[in-house]
Each structure stands twice: as structure tokens, then as C-alpha cells.
Design a protein around this motif. Structure first.
Motif, PDB file in Angstrom:
ATOM      1  N   ASP A   7       0.781  -1.298   0.035  1.00 28.52           N
ATOM      2  CA  ASP A   7      -0.039  -0.180  -0.086  1.00 28.52           C
ATOM      3  C   ASP A   7       0.912   1.435   0.022  1.00 28.52           C
ATOM      4  OD1 ASP A   7      -2.158  -1.648   0.004  1.00 28.52           O
ATOM      5  OD2 ASP A   7      -2.598  -1.253   2.278  1.00 28.52           O
ATOM      6  N   VAL A   8       1.926   1.296   0.854  1.00 21.17           N
ATOM      7  CA  VAL A   8       2.632   2.580   1.073  1.00 21.17           C
ATOM      8  C   VAL A   8       3.517   2.584  -0.327  1.00 21.17           C
ATOM      9  CG1 VAL A   8       4.966   3.479   2.063  1.00 21.17           C
ATOM     10  CG2 VAL A   8       2.792   2.558   3.417  1.00 21.17           C
ATOM     11  N   MET A   9       3.956   1.586  -0.841  1.00 23.95           N
ATOM     12  CA  MET A   9       4.682   1.568  -2.299  1.00 23.95           C
ATOM     13  C   MET A   9       3.790   2.306  -3.398  1.00 23.95           C
ATOM     14  SD  MET A   9       7.986   0.731  -1.632  1.00 23.95           S
ATOM     15  CE  MET A   9       8.421   0.851  -3.421  1.00 23.95           C
ATOM     16  N   ARG A  10       2.578   1.588  -3.348  1.00 20.51           N
ATOM     17  CA  ARG A  10       1.499   2.373  -4.327  1.00 20.51           C
ATOM     18  C   ARG A  10       1.359   3.843  -4.037  1.00 20.51           C
ATOM     19  NH1 ARG A  10      -3.173  -1.647  -6.506  1.00 20.51           N
ATOM     20  NH2 ARG A  10      -1.876  -3.439  -6.556  1.00 20.51           N
ATOM     21  N   LEU A  11       1.218   3.997  -2.734  1.00 21.31           N
ATOM     22  CA  LEU A  11       1.103   5.601  -2.486  1.00 21.31           C
ATOM     23  C   LEU A  11       2.339   6.433  -2.815  1.00 21.31           C
ATOM     24  CD1 LEU A  11      -0.262   7.906  -0.729  1.00 21.31           C
ATOM     25  CD2 LEU A  11       1.028   7.202   0.931  1.00 21.31           C
ATOM     26  N   GLN A  20       5.020  14.302 -11.232  1.00 24.40           N
ATOM     27  CA  GLN A  20       5.988  14.056 -12.293  1.00 24.40           C
ATOM     28  C   GLN A  20       7.473  13.751 -12.095  1.00 24.40           C
ATOM     29  OE1 GLN A  20       4.894  16.907 -15.333  1.00 24.40           O
ATOM     30  NE2 GLN A  20       3.106  15.715 -15.865  1.00 24.40           N
ATOM     31  N   MET A  21       7.820  13.229 -11.096  1.00 22.76           N
ATOM     32  CA  MET A  21       9.199  13.133 -10.440  1.00 22.76           C
ATOM     33  C   MET A  21       9.939  12.296 -11.457  1.00 22.76           C
ATOM     34  SD  MET A  21       8.267  13.190  -6.222  1.00 22.76           S
ATOM     35  CE  MET A  21       9.988  13.013  -5.689  1.00 22.76           C
ATOM     36  N   CYS A  63      31.902  11.148 -16.687  1.00 24.92           N
ATOM     37  CA  CYS A  63      30.933  12.305 -16.250  1.00 24.92           C
ATOM     38  C   CYS A  63      29.716  12.076 -17.191  1.00 24.92           C
ATOM     39  CB  CYS A  63      31.676  13.587 -16.284  1.00 24.92           C
ATOM     40  SG  CYS A  63      30.407  14.907 -15.968  1.00 24.92           S
ATOM     41  N   TRP A  64      30.206  12.095 -18.754  1.00 30.44           N
ATOM     42  CA  TRP A  64      29.284  12.197 -19.749  1.00 30.44           C
ATOM     43  C   TRP A  64      28.443  10.968 -19.618  1.00 30.44           C
ATOM     44  CZ3 TRP A  64      28.941   8.734 -23.797  1.00 30.44           C
ATOM     45  CH2 TRP A  64      28.003   9.044 -24.806  1.00 30.44           C
ATOM     46  N   MET A  65      28.891   9.794 -19.407  1.00 33.06           N
ATOM     47  CA  MET A  65      28.159   8.499 -19.316  1.00 33.06           C
ATOM     48  C   MET A  65      27.172   8.354 -18.226  1.00 33.06           C
ATOM     49  SD  MET A  65      29.861   4.758 -18.967  1.00 33.06           S
ATOM     50  CE  MET A  65      29.923   4.316 -17.370  1.00 33.06           C
ATOM     51  N   THR A  66      27.350   8.905 -17.096  1.00 27.99           N
ATOM     52  CA  THR A  66      26.603   8.658 -15.830  1.00 27.99           C
ATOM     53  C   THR A  66      25.626   9.886 -15.736  1.00 27.99           C
ATOM     54  OG1 THR A  66      28.248   9.767 -14.348  1.00 27.99           O
ATOM     55  CG2 THR A  66      28.177   7.305 -14.841  1.00 27.99           C
ATOM     56  N   SER A  67      25.681  10.891 -16.458  1.00 26.11           N
ATOM     57  CA  SER A  67      24.727  12.177 -16.224  1.00 26.11           C
ATOM     58  C   SER A  67      23.585  12.008 -17.069  1.00 26.11           C
ATOM     59  CB  SER A  67      25.621  13.460 -16.512  1.00 26.11           C
ATOM     60  OG  SER A  67      25.976  13.769 -17.827  1.00 26.11           O
ATOM     61  N   GLY A  68      22.441  12.798 -16.434  1.00 26.28           N
ATOM     62  CA  GLY A  68      21.519  12.914 -17.229  1.00 26.28           C
ATOM     63  C   GLY A  68      20.556  11.590 -17.778  1.00 26.28           C
ATOM     64  N   GLN A  69      20.743  10.632 -16.786  1.00 25.67           N
ATOM     65  CA  GLN A  69      19.792   9.510 -16.923  1.00 25.67           C
ATOM     66  C   GLN A  69      18.620   9.637 -16.196  1.00 25.67           C
ATOM     67  OE1 GLN A  69      22.579   6.204 -16.685  1.00 25.67           O
ATOM     68  NE2 GLN A  69      23.835   6.868 -18.364  1.00 25.67           N
ATOM     69  N   PHE A  70      17.671  10.238 -16.503  1.00 20.58           N
ATOM     70  CA  PHE A  70      16.386  10.530 -15.602  1.00 20.58           C
ATOM     71  C   PHE A  70      15.631   9.597 -16.229  1.00 20.58           C
ATOM     72  CE2 PHE A  70      18.485  14.595 -15.039  1.00 20.58           C
ATOM     73  CZ  PHE A  70      18.358  14.916 -13.706  1.00 20.58           C
ATOM     74  N   ARG A  71      15.046   8.937 -14.922  1.00 20.13           N
ATOM     75  CA  ARG A  71      13.908   7.868 -15.112  1.00 20.13           C
ATOM     76  C   ARG A  71      12.888   8.171 -14.387  1.00 20.13           C
ATOM     77  NH1 ARG A  71      16.549   2.632 -13.429  1.00 20.13           N
ATOM     78  NH2 ARG A  71      14.238   1.913 -13.725  1.00 20.13           N
ATOM     79  N   PRO A  72      11.589   8.036 -14.663  1.00 19.08           N
ATOM     80  CA  PRO A  72      10.314   8.411 -13.588  1.00 19.08           C
ATOM     81  C   PRO A  72      10.694   7.531 -12.329  1.00 19.08           C
ATOM     82  CG  PRO A  72       9.765   7.409 -15.622  1.00 19.08           C
ATOM     83  CD  PRO A  72      11.109   7.236 -15.807  1.00 19.08           C
ATOM     84  N   VAL A  73      10.393   8.328 -11.218  1.00 27.74           N
ATOM     85  CA  VAL A  73      10.555   7.844  -9.902  1.00 27.74           C
ATOM     86  C   VAL A  73       9.521   6.564  -9.507  1.00 27.74           C
ATOM     87  CG1 VAL A  73      10.213   8.085  -7.507  1.00 27.74           C
ATOM     88  CG2 VAL A  73      11.208   9.894  -8.862  1.00 27.74           C
ATOM     89  N   PRO A  74       8.502   6.501 -10.082  1.00 30.09           N
ATOM     90  CA  PRO A  74       7.591   5.218  -9.779  1.00 30.09           C
ATOM     91  C   PRO A  74       8.214   4.117 -10.375  1.00 30.09           C
ATOM     92  CG  PRO A  74       6.095   6.997 -10.365  1.00 30.09           C
ATOM     93  CD  PRO A  74       7.609   7.637 -10.690  1.00 30.09           C
ATOM     94  N   GLU A  75       9.015   4.241 -11.524  1.00 33.69           N
ATOM     95  CA  GLU A  75       9.560   3.102 -12.183  1.00 33.69           C
ATOM     96  C   GLU A  75      10.785   2.636 -11.272  1.00 33.69           C
ATOM     97  OE1 GLU A  75      12.394   2.702 -16.208  1.00 33.69           O
ATOM     98  OE2 GLU A  75      10.494   3.557 -16.417  1.00 33.69           O
ATOM     99  N   ILE A  76      11.485   3.517 -10.676  1.00 34.27           N
ATOM    100  CA  ILE A  76      12.720   3.285  -9.942  1.00 34.27           C
ATOM    101  C   ILE A  76      12.366   2.510  -8.812  1.00 34.27           C
ATOM    102  CG2 ILE A  76      14.502   4.174  -8.460  1.00 34.27           C
ATOM    103  CD1 ILE A  76      14.616   6.441 -10.672  1.00 34.27           C
ATOM    104  N   LEU A  77      11.358   3.069  -8.086  1.00 27.80           N
ATOM    105  CA  LEU A  77      10.666   2.408  -6.944  1.00 27.80           C
ATOM    106  C   LEU A  77      10.292   0.989  -7.014  1.00 27.80           C
ATOM    107  CD1 LEU A  77       8.853   5.384  -5.256  1.00 27.80           C
ATOM    108  CD2 LEU A  77      10.767   4.721  -4.697  1.00 27.80           C
TER     109      LEU A  77
END
Length: 141
Positions: A7-11, A20-21, A63-77
């Protein structure tokens, strides 16, 4: 996964999706390995000056390889291992206090209907993502 943790994970997924994190998890280990490998190769080819050039080039590539790889937080969670989910559950549960709910839909409705509680849960989530995952958070597109 226990029902309350689910339930908390879904929240958390719902809150982060509403705001839109997105997060970029900093893979500093990958960047450091790349910098070290290129510095080593430069040293083999060019001696001491090769180490300096290889380190600089490897550092920039890392630095170039690891920067700017943004993913939606729900996907990460949803991809978190069980022990990380437990830690997030503990942090968010502290923000929820003694709130009582029967299922995830009721929990989401209770939190979304209370601006103060929503801010507290969002703060706990943001703190977890930045502290435990060492991620940079961005809002919107």
C-alpha cells in the motif's frame, strides 16, 4: 511483500507520478571505473603523460556516461530490492504516523485529501530518494 508495505509503495508511486518526479541515480562507480581504465590504458601507451591524458579523458567520459539519465521515480521504486523497499516503508510510515487504512485506494485518498500529510509523505519520499539512492530529482518534463 506484506499488504501494508505494498500500500505504501503504491502511495509513493502515485505521489511521485502526480508530481512528475524523475530521478537520475548517480552511477559514480561506473564513471570511476571508466576513468581508471582509460588512465591505465593511457599509462601503458604513453607512460606518465599518458596517465594524465588518460585520466582526464576517462574522467570526462565517465561524467558524460553517468549524467542525465533521468527515469520516472515510480519505475525506480518498483525495481527496488526488498531491503530498500523496507527502508522506504519505514520512512514513509513515520510520516504517516498513526493513520489507519484498509487498502491502498483508501490510503491514497486519505493522503491526497490532506495537504499537510501529502507534503510530509512527499518530503519523506524525496529524502529517501536523495539520501539512500543518491539520486538527483527533477520535476516535470
Amino acid at each position: 511483500m506484506p499488504a501494508r508495505m505494498d500500500d505504501v509503495m503504491r502511495l509513493c508511486c502515485e505521489l511521485s507520478a502526480n508530481q512528475q518526479m524523475k530521478a537520475a541515480v548517480k552511477n559514480s562507480g561506473k564513471g570511476a571505473m571508466l576513468a581508471g581504465a582509460v588512465a591505465f590504458a593511457g599509462g601503458l601507451m604513453g607512460g606518465p603523460p599518458g596517465i594524465a591524458v588518460g585520466g582526464a579523458v576517462g574522467g570526462l567520459l565517465g561524467c558524460w556516461m553517468t549524467s542525465g539519465q533521468f527515469r520516472p521515480v515510480p519505475e525506480i521504486l518498483m525495481e527496488l530490492p526488498p531491503q530498500q523497499k523496507q527502508k522506504l516503508y519505514n520512512d514513509v510510515s513515520a510520516a504517516l504516523g498513526s493513520l489507519d487504512w484498509t487498502d491502498w485506494a483508501q490510503l491514497i485518498a486519505l493522503v491526497m485529501g490532506n495537504a499537510t500529510l501529502q507534503q510530509q509523505v512527499t518530503a519523506a519520499l524525496l529524502s529517501y530518494v536523495t539520501r539512500e539512492l543518491r539520486a538527483e530529482v527533477q520535476y516535470g518534463d
